[in-house]
Scaffold this motif. Structure first.
Motif, PDB file in Angstrom:
ATOM      1  N   ASP A 298     -13.158 124.071 110.403  1.00 10.92           N
ATOM      2  CA  ASP A 298     -13.649 122.883 109.715  1.00 10.92           C
ATOM      3  C   ASP A 298     -14.100 121.825 110.710  1.00 10.92           C
ATOM      4  OD1 ASP A 298     -11.249 122.032 110.740  1.00 10.92           O
ATOM      5  OD2 ASP A 298     -10.231 121.899 108.812  1.00 10.92           O
ATOM      6  N   ALA A 299     -14.550 120.684 110.181  1.00 10.62           N
ATOM      7  CA  ALA A 299     -15.057 119.604 111.020  1.00 10.62           C
ATOM      8  C   ALA A 299     -13.969 119.019 111.908  1.00 10.62           C
ATOM      9  CB  ALA A 299     -15.676 118.513 110.138  1.00 10.62           C
TER      10      ALA A 299
ATOM     11  N   CYS B  97     -22.088 123.625 109.027  1.00 11.29           N
ATOM     12  CA  CYS B  97     -21.657 122.416 108.319  1.00 11.29           C
ATOM     13  C   CYS B  97     -20.608 121.636 109.107  1.00 11.29           C
ATOM     14  CB  CYS B  97     -21.138 122.779 106.936  1.00 11.29           C
ATOM     15  SG  CYS B  97     -19.759 123.963 106.940  1.00 11.29           S
ATOM     16  N   GLN B  98     -19.887 122.309 110.014  1.00 15.05           N
ATOM     17  CA  GLN B  98     -18.884 121.596 110.817  1.00 15.05           C
ATOM     18  C   GLN B  98     -19.553 120.583 111.747  1.00 15.05           C
ATOM     19  OE1 GLN B  98     -19.280 124.869 110.694  1.00 15.05           O
ATOM     20  NE2 GLN B  98     -17.386 125.836 110.004  1.00 15.05           N
ATOM     21  N   TYR B  99     -20.755 120.922 112.232  1.00 12.50           N
ATOM     22  CA  TYR B  99     -21.442 120.078 113.204  1.00 12.50           C
ATOM     23  C   TYR B  99     -22.356 119.034 112.551  1.00 12.50           C
ATOM     24  CZ  TYR B  99     -19.777 123.553 116.500  1.00 12.50           C
ATOM     25  OH  TYR B  99     -18.977 124.387 117.245  1.00 12.50           O
TER      26      TYR B  99
ATOM     27  N   SER C 142     -21.222 117.246 109.978  1.00 17.67           N
ATOM     28  CA  SER C 142     -20.321 116.351 109.250  1.00 17.67           C
ATOM     29  C   SER C 142     -20.519 114.904 109.694  1.00 17.67           C
ATOM     30  CB  SER C 142     -18.864 116.763 109.482  1.00 17.67           C
ATOM     31  OG  SER C 142     -18.510 116.602 110.846  1.00 17.67           O
TER      32      SER C 142
ATOM     33  N   LEU D 148     -18.165 113.788 112.690  1.00 17.20           N
ATOM     34  CA  LEU D 148     -18.578 114.202 114.030  1.00 17.20           C
ATOM     35  C   LEU D 148     -19.778 113.371 114.493  1.00 17.20           C
ATOM     36  CD1 LEU D 148     -18.163 116.171 116.391  1.00 17.20           C
ATOM     37  CD2 LEU D 148     -19.859 117.665 115.303  1.00 17.20           C
TER      38      LEU D 148
END
Length: 233
Positions: free
Chosen positions: A167-168, A197-199, A201, A204
């Motif tokens: 995850d993020a 999608c983690q990057y 967010s 971030l």
């Protein structure tokens, strides 16, 4: 109740039974059951031994569905729920299968940063280009996700972190470790990652802005302009 009688033998069995309003026939039936386990309990013991053997022969991979299938193939009549219970009581579990869906799924609603790298994974100095990526590592306890950031100049890992979830928070923690271990000048560093999608967010992106780091998104596992150097896969 039998434990109470065993701990205080001087009280006498009949006196204890009379005070607790327990028939003597019930007490002696409990005692007999302790000496002679019931058929179901004996069967559970036998099944557990068979289950442990099958689980060990599989290298610790088989979960209850596969163990149940092996037992059924060997002619053992037992329900799947019973196998699940016995494995749980004995602390046995299988390896969860790898998810078919990729862990770099793209969020269609997220705003993507531009690709500032354009497949050129080289840098003129340290802390000018960091490349970040996620990797799944299968283990007997289930998948573990590895997040790593590598400096394009030295090809060395700046920071890494693992988690049971991709995850993020995992990539953000990795970034925090990287920023704490290096003295990156604001406005001089590019953080490159894929479109997962983690990057993308908000948390971030906000941290990158606060640190004065430019976000870049595009392909991560590509060649560099210098063939003799390893890519940051």
């Amino acid at each position: 109740m039998t434990a109470l009688v065993d701990e205080h033998p001087r009280l006498g069995v009949e006196c204890v039974l009379r005070e607790l309003h327990i028939p003597s026939s019930t007490y002696y039936r409990w005692r007999r059951a302790e000496r002679e386990p019931c058929e179901r309990r004996r069967r559970d013991t036998e099944l557990t031994e068979q289950i442990c053997t099958i689980h060990a022969d599989s290298g610790g991979i088989y979960g209850s569905p596969r163990v149940h299938a092996v037992l059924k193939r060997e002619g053992v009549a037992v329900g799947r729920k019973r196998v699940e219970r016995l494995m749980r009581e004995d602390g046995l579990a299988g390896v969860r299968p790898r998810r078919k869906s990729g862990f770099t799924r793209r969020d269609p609603k997220a705003a993507l940063a531009p690709d500032l790298v354009n497949r050129d994974f080289t840098a003129p100095a340290p802390n000018r280009l960091w490349v970040s990526d996620l990797t799944m590592i299968p283990t007997l306890e289930g998948p573990v996700w590895l997040s790593a950031i590598r400096d394009a100049f030295s090809r060395r890992v700046v920071a890494w972190e693992t988690s049971a979830r991709a995850d993020a928070d995992l990539v953000l923690t990795t970034l925090e470790y990287a920023l704490a271990s290096r003295e990156a000048e604001p406005g001089q560093l590019i953080h490159h990652a894929d479109h997962g999608c983690q990057y993308t967010s908000v948390k971030l992106a906000t941290r990158l802005v606060r640190a004065g780091v430019e976000a870049s998104m595009g392909s991560v596992g590509t060649r560099t302009t210098t063939p003799s150097r390893r890519t940051c896969g």
